[in-house]
Design a protein around this motif. Structure first.
Motif, mmCIF file in Angstrom:
data_model
loop_
_atom_site.group_PDB
_atom_site.id
_atom_site.type_symbol
_atom_site.label_atom_id
_atom_site.label_comp_id
_atom_site.label_asym_id
_atom_site.label_seq_id
_atom_site.Cartn_x
_atom_site.Cartn_y
_atom_site.Cartn_z
ATOM 1 N N VAL A 89 54.163 45.135 33.711
ATOM 2 C CA VAL A 89 52.873 44.654 33.217
ATOM 3 C C VAL A 89 51.862 45.777 33.413
ATOM 4 C CG1 VAL A 89 51.024 42.952 33.536
ATOM 5 C CG2 VAL A 89 53.408 42.239 33.745
ATOM 6 N N ILE A 90 50.974 45.943 32.441
ATOM 7 C CA ILE A 90 49.924 46.945 32.553
ATOM 8 C C ILE A 90 48.567 46.255 32.603
ATOM 9 C CG2 ILE A 90 51.320 48.640 31.310
ATOM 10 C CD1 ILE A 90 49.323 48.309 28.935
ATOM 11 N N SER A 91 47.570 47.025 32.972
ATOM 12 C CA SER A 91 46.183 46.594 32.867
ATOM 13 C C SER A 91 45.389 47.762 32.314
ATOM 14 C CB SER A 91 45.632 46.166 34.230
ATOM 15 O OG SER A 91 44.333 45.636 34.061
ATOM 16 N N ILE A 92 44.473 47.467 31.416
ATOM 17 C CA ILE A 92 43.655 48.494 30.768
ATOM 18 C C ILE A 92 42.204 48.197 31.122
ATOM 19 C CG2 ILE A 92 42.963 49.510 28.569
ATOM 20 C CD1 ILE A 92 45.673 48.245 27.463
ATOM 21 N N SER A 93 41.524 49.182 31.688
ATOM 22 C CA SER A 93 40.122 48.978 32.052
ATOM 23 C C SER A 93 39.292 50.168 31.602
ATOM 24 C CB SER A 93 39.974 48.776 33.564
ATOM 25 O OG SER A 93 40.428 49.915 34.261
ATOM 26 N N ARG A 94 38.021 49.888 31.340
ATOM 27 C CA ARG A 94 37.097 50.970 31.004
ATOM 28 C C ARG A 94 36.714 51.714 32.263
ATOM 29 N NH1 ARG A 94 32.414 49.090 27.008
ATOM 30 N NH2 ARG A 94 31.683 51.176 27.549
ATOM 31 N N MET A 95 36.642 53.026 32.147
ATOM 32 C CA MET A 95 36.194 53.839 33.261
ATOM 33 C C MET A 95 34.786 53.381 33.650
ATOM 34 S SD MET A 95 36.536 57.963 33.546
ATOM 35 C CE MET A 95 38.220 57.859 32.979
ATOM 36 N N GLY A 96 34.599 53.142 34.949
ATOM 37 C CA GLY A 96 33.312 52.675 35.452
ATOM 38 C C GLY A 96 33.269 51.195 35.759
ATOM 39 N N ASP A 97 34.261 50.444 35.291
ATOM 40 C CA ASP A 97 34.320 49.003 35.555
ATOM 41 C C ASP A 97 34.938 48.798 36.943
ATOM 42 O OD1 ASP A 97 34.637 46.268 35.621
ATOM 43 O OD2 ASP A 97 35.761 46.124 33.736
ATOM 44 N N ILE A 112 42.569 45.258 40.014
ATOM 45 C CA ILE A 112 43.795 45.991 39.680
ATOM 46 C C ILE A 112 44.465 46.520 40.952
ATOM 47 C CG2 ILE A 112 44.640 48.095 38.561
ATOM 48 C CD1 ILE A 112 42.464 47.470 36.343
ATOM 49 N N ARG A 113 43.670 47.075 41.859
ATOM 50 C CA ARG A 113 44.214 47.549 43.139
ATOM 51 C C ARG A 113 44.815 46.400 43.947
ATOM 52 N NH1 ARG A 113 39.873 50.875 42.779
ATOM 53 N NH2 ARG A 113 38.505 49.528 43.985
ATOM 54 N N LYS A 114 44.117 45.252 43.983
ATOM 55 C CA LYS A 114 44.629 44.086 44.721
ATOM 56 C C LYS A 114 45.966 43.616 44.154
ATOM 57 C CE LYS A 114 40.176 42.226 46.184
ATOM 58 N NZ LYS A 114 39.241 41.085 46.026
ATOM 59 N N LEU A 115 46.171 43.813 42.867
ATOM 60 C CA LEU A 115 47.440 43.420 42.236
ATOM 61 C C LEU A 115 48.573 44.395 42.564
ATOM 62 C CD1 LEU A 115 46.204 42.329 38.684
ATOM 63 C CD2 LEU A 115 46.893 40.845 40.586
ATOM 64 N N GLY A 116 48.243 45.521 43.175
ATOM 65 C CA GLY A 116 49.263 46.510 43.513
ATOM 66 C C GLY A 116 49.616 47.437 42.373
ATOM 67 N N MET A 117 48.799 47.443 41.330
ATOM 68 C CA MET A 117 49.066 48.302 40.181
ATOM 69 C C MET A 117 48.682 49.744 40.502
ATOM 70 S SD MET A 117 47.853 45.895 37.037
ATOM 71 C CE MET A 117 49.246 45.453 36.015
ATOM 72 N N LEU A 126 39.453 55.126 29.084
ATOM 73 C CA LEU A 126 40.176 53.977 29.614
ATOM 74 C C LEU A 126 41.138 54.417 30.703
ATOM 75 C CD1 LEU A 126 41.246 52.271 26.241
ATOM 76 C CD2 LEU A 126 39.363 51.567 27.746
ATOM 77 N N HIS A 127 41.337 53.553 31.672
ATOM 78 C CA HIS A 127 42.384 53.705 32.680
ATOM 79 C C HIS A 127 43.489 52.729 32.344
ATOM 80 C CE1 HIS A 127 40.202 56.135 35.619
ATOM 81 N NE2 HIS A 127 39.160 55.360 35.454
ATOM 82 N N VAL A 128 44.730 53.172 32.408
ATOM 83 C CA VAL A 128 45.884 52.293 32.262
ATOM 84 C C VAL A 128 46.616 52.300 33.598
ATOM 85 C CG1 VAL A 128 48.041 51.853 31.030
ATOM 86 C CG2 VAL A 128 46.079 52.820 29.794
ATOM 87 N N HIS A 129 46.800 51.112 34.159
ATOM 88 C CA HIS A 129 47.548 50.929 35.406
ATOM 89 C C HIS A 129 48.781 50.102 35.085
ATOM 90 C CE1 HIS A 129 43.566 51.910 36.976
ATOM 91 N NE2 HIS A 129 44.143 52.203 38.117
ATOM 92 N N SER A 130 49.791 50.204 35.944
ATOM 93 C CA SER A 130 50.997 49.406 35.704
ATOM 94 C C SER A 130 51.657 49.022 37.019
ATOM 95 C CB SER A 130 51.989 50.178 34.822
ATOM 96 O OG SER A 130 52.481 51.310 35.516
ATOM 97 N N ILE A 131 52.507 48.026 36.896
ATOM 98 C CA ILE A 131 53.381 47.612 38.002
ATOM 99 C C ILE A 131 54.666 47.110 37.366
ATOM 100 C CG2 ILE A 131 52.449 45.252 38.112
ATOM 101 C CD1 ILE A 131 52.822 45.461 41.212
#
Length: 177
Positions: A130-138, A145-150, A165-170
């Motif tokens: 699963v990924i999460s996409i966030s705008r830089m600065g949000d 996202i960090r709490k989810l361990g991504m 944009l930042h893309v994180h994944s787990i």
């Protein structure tokens, strides 16, 4: 009908009565600041959103949940899973996202709902990533996202609006670790 209960929340499919409160959330500039280009969404656009979210449930077996407070029955917002077609470079992928009304910020609701949604994705729906996409600065979303361990995967730019944009994944093995 897919429902997930947490100690404080009910994540569920959408009811007709959800349209007006979700439209109020979508009409709040504070809420919409980090969504797409920040444009507010009216009642008709919100109805189209909910219809699209419900179609994704029918087509994909996952989608965006309505987030209801158990104590009051209020609609707090939306959290769930979707295919981020607006960002082709990450496909095939499933993204987790959230949007809560500003009165519900700072109380842990988004983190609580996102955590059970991630568990739903990886354990119930059998997704392996699963990924999460966030705008830089949000920063608020980055905290969730960090709490989810991504973990950070890449930085890119929104293909239409150009902002970073930042893309994180787990993946499942990281989640189970």
């Amino acid at each position: 009908m897919t429902e997930i209960h947490t100690p404080r929340l009910l994540l569920r499919r959408w009811y007709d009565d959800d349209l007006a409160p979700m439209a109020d959330i979508n009409a709040d500039p504070q809420v919409m600041r980090w969504i797409d280009d920040g444009s507010l969404r009216d009642l008709d656009q919100t109805a189209e959103d909910i219809e699209r979210w419900e179609e994704e449930w029918d087509e994909e077996g996952f989608g965006l949940f309505a987030v209801e407070l158990l104590a009051s029955g209020e609609l707090a917002g939306v959290v769930g899973l979707s295919v981020p077609e607006f960002l082709p470079e990450v496909l095939p992928a499933v993204a987790i996202s959230w949007r809560l009304g500003s009165p519900f910020w700072g109380q842990g609701y988004a983190s609580e709902a996102a955590q059970v949604t991630l568990e739903f994705a990886l354990q119930d729906r059998g997704l392996d990533r699963v990924i999460s996409i966030s705008r830089m600065g949000d920063d608020a979303s980055e905290n969730i996202i960090r709490k989810l361990g991504m973990k950070p995967e890449r930085e890119t730019a929104h293909p239409v609006y150009g902002f970073p944009l930042h893309v994180h994944s787990i993946d499942l093995t990281e989640y189970e670790a």
